[in-house]
Design a protein around this motif. Structure first.
Motif, PDB file in Angstrom:
ATOM      1  N   GLY A  90      70.175  36.774  79.362  1.00  0.00           N
ATOM      2  CA  GLY A  90      71.232  35.813  78.496  1.00  0.00           C
ATOM      3  C   GLY A  90      71.116  35.745  77.230  1.00  0.00           C
ATOM      4  N   ARG A  91      71.771  35.002  76.632  1.00  0.00           N
ATOM      5  CA  ARG A  91      71.837  35.076  75.116  1.00  0.00           C
ATOM      6  C   ARG A  91      70.780  34.312  74.444  1.00  0.00           C
ATOM      7  N   PHE A  92      69.978  34.935  73.517  1.00  0.00           N
ATOM      8  CA  PHE A  92      68.898  34.211  72.856  1.00  0.00           C
ATOM      9  C   PHE A  92      69.399  33.046  71.870  1.00  0.00           C
ATOM     10  N   SER A  93      68.770  31.922  72.000  1.00  0.00           N
ATOM     11  CA  SER A  93      69.152  30.828  71.396  1.00  0.00           C
ATOM     12  C   SER A  93      69.347  30.592  69.869  1.00  0.00           C
ATOM     13  N   GLU A  94      68.778  31.698  69.051  1.00  0.00           N
ATOM     14  CA  GLU A  94      68.800  31.634  67.731  1.00  0.00           C
ATOM     15  C   GLU A  94      69.299  32.892  67.322  1.00  0.00           C
ATOM     16  N   SER A  95      70.183  33.015  66.076  1.00  0.00           N
ATOM     17  CA  SER A  95      70.314  34.193  65.591  1.00  0.00           C
ATOM     18  C   SER A  95      69.234  34.712  64.659  1.00  0.00           C
ATOM     19  N   ILE A  96      69.200  36.130  64.622  1.00  0.00           N
ATOM     20  CA  ILE A  96      68.166  36.870  63.768  1.00  0.00           C
ATOM     21  C   ILE A  96      68.546  37.217  62.648  1.00  0.00           C
ATOM     22  N   PRO A  97      67.957  36.770  61.373  1.00  0.00           N
ATOM     23  CA  PRO A  97      68.213  37.095  60.385  1.00  0.00           C
ATOM     24  C   PRO A  97      68.117  38.934  60.187  1.00  0.00           C
ATOM     25  N   ILE A  98      69.113  39.400  59.351  1.00  0.00           N
ATOM     26  CA  ILE A  98      69.157  40.933  59.279  1.00  0.00           C
ATOM     27  C   ILE A  98      68.422  41.191  57.829  1.00  0.00           C
ATOM     28  N   GLU A  99      67.501  41.934  57.896  1.00  0.00           N
ATOM     29  CA  GLU A  99      66.879  42.479  56.766  1.00  0.00           C
ATOM     30  C   GLU A  99      67.607  43.646  56.174  1.00  0.00           C
ATOM     31  N   VAL A 100      67.911  43.685  55.010  1.00  0.00           N
ATOM     32  CA  VAL A 100      68.780  44.661  54.362  1.00  0.00           C
ATOM     33  C   VAL A 100      67.789  45.584  53.549  1.00  0.00           C
ATOM     34  N   SER A 101      67.641  46.969  53.436  1.00  0.00           N
ATOM     35  CA  SER A 101      66.854  47.763  52.861  1.00  0.00           C
ATOM     36  C   SER A 101      67.341  47.725  51.456  1.00  0.00           C
ATOM     37  N   LEU A 134      59.558  33.425  73.518  1.00  0.00           N
ATOM     38  CA  LEU A 134      60.062  33.980  72.626  1.00  0.00           C
ATOM     39  C   LEU A 134      60.523  33.198  71.293  1.00  0.00           C
ATOM     40  N   ARG A 135      60.155  33.580  70.132  1.00  0.00           N
ATOM     41  CA  ARG A 135      60.645  32.749  69.034  1.00  0.00           C
ATOM     42  C   ARG A 135      61.479  33.679  68.039  1.00  0.00           C
ATOM     43  N   ARG A 136      62.051  33.071  67.269  1.00  0.00           N
ATOM     44  CA  ARG A 136      62.873  33.728  66.101  1.00  0.00           C
ATOM     45  C   ARG A 136      62.274  34.930  65.602  1.00  0.00           C
ATOM     46  N   GLN A 137      60.959  34.753  65.274  1.00  0.00           N
ATOM     47  CA  GLN A 137      60.052  35.676  64.850  1.00  0.00           C
ATOM     48  C   GLN A 137      59.529  36.832  65.474  1.00  0.00           C
ATOM     49  N   SER A 138      60.075  36.745  66.883  1.00  0.00           N
ATOM     50  CA  SER A 138      59.815  37.910  67.971  1.00  0.00           C
ATOM     51  C   SER A 138      60.695  38.908  67.809  1.00  0.00           C
ATOM     52  N   VAL A 192      67.514  46.274  65.901  1.00  0.00           N
ATOM     53  CA  VAL A 192      66.749  45.168  66.555  1.00  0.00           C
ATOM     54  C   VAL A 192      65.614  45.673  67.346  1.00  0.00           C
ATOM     55  N   ARG A 193      64.595  45.127  66.812  1.00  0.00           N
ATOM     56  CA  ARG A 193      63.408  45.222  67.832  1.00  0.00           C
ATOM     57  C   ARG A 193      62.738  44.038  68.354  1.00  0.00           C
ATOM     58  N   SER A 194      61.999  44.125  69.241  1.00  0.00           N
ATOM     59  CA  SER A 194      61.199  42.911  69.901  1.00  0.00           C
ATOM     60  C   SER A 194      59.862  43.279  69.788  1.00  0.00           C
ATOM     61  N   SER A 195      58.857  42.254  69.621  1.00  0.00           N
ATOM     62  CA  SER A 195      57.391  42.373  69.693  1.00  0.00           C
ATOM     63  C   SER A 195      56.850  42.533  70.822  1.00  0.00           C
ATOM     64  N   ASP A 196      57.847  42.029  71.779  1.00  0.00           N
ATOM     65  CA  ASP A 196      57.303  41.976  73.135  1.00  0.00           C
ATOM     66  C   ASP A 196      57.919  43.172  74.050  1.00  0.00           C
TER      67      ASP A 196
END
Length: 207
Positions: free
Chosen positions: A35-46, A76-80, A101-105
């Motif tokens: 499914g779709r994760f409930s929160e958007s993930i902030p994009i880090e721009v180099s 799972l959290r946004r920080q994941s 995008v990468r996941s810590s899990d």
């Protein structure tokens, strides 16, 4: 010998069936959820390459569709997640850049990213020093006069911004009104930038 091999085959079959039963039991207790994760993930721009800057604002976050065991979903959290846009080696111009995008899990599989790619325009930066000029808009009140030319400090300012605009800057102008002045006028102003025809410019700059 034949009997021993037959017993071994039965043992291996039983072991395999036990393994299947264990996997099924595990799936029932910890099902795979997509499914779709409930929160958007902030994009880090180099950081942009030296001497360049992003022209237009870009998307600040990305939405994810993922697949993972229920136990992973529960934690799972946004920080994941980490979403990154690497522009560190791009030349000036328009580029189509992947959002990574990468996941810590490791149990989490990222199926979709929205947006998956972003259009990034990099422009060359320019810098130059230009003279400051005071533009007196009117005259002092009746009975008063301006005895000398205005004193300007500093006499020049440094302008930075997109090179195509900075190249057009010819001077920095400070406008001063003397209509109500009966003493020496001292003011601190941010100057307006003008081109060679003394027309106003906006270069999106720091002075």
């Amino acid at each position: 010998m034949q009997r021993w091999l037959s017993s071994l085959g039965s043992f291996l079959l039983a072991l395999a069936m036990a393994g299947v039963v264990w996997v099924v039991a595990q799936r029932e207790e910890n099902p795979i959820i997509q499914g779709r994760f409930s929160e958007s993930i902030p994009i880090e721009v180099s950081t942009a390459p030296a001497g360049t800057k992003i022209w237009d604002p870009i998307a600040e976050s990305v939405w994810l569709t993922i697949r993972a065991p229920k136990s992973s979903w529960d934690n799972l959290r946004r920080q994941s997640f980490q979403a990154r846009l690497d522009i560190s080696k791009l030349e000036p111009g328009l580029h189509d850049v992947e959002v990574v995008v990468r996941s810590s899990d490791p149990e989490v599989e990222i199926l979709e990213r929205s947006p998956a790619r972003l259009s990034v325009r990099l422009e060359r930066l320019g810098e130059k020093a230009v003279p400051v000029r005071v533009e007196v808009l009117d005259t002092p009140p009746f009975g008063y006069y301006q005895p000398s030319s205005p004193v300007i400090t500093p006499s020049t300012v440094r302008v930075t911004g997109f090179a195509q605009y900075v190249d057009q800057v010819a001077e920095a102008v400070v406008q001063v009104s003397l209509s109500g002045a009966k003493t020496t006028v001292e003011e601190r102003r941010v100057p307006d930038l003008r081109d060679a025809q003394r027309l106003p410019l906006d270069v999106g700059r720091d002075t």
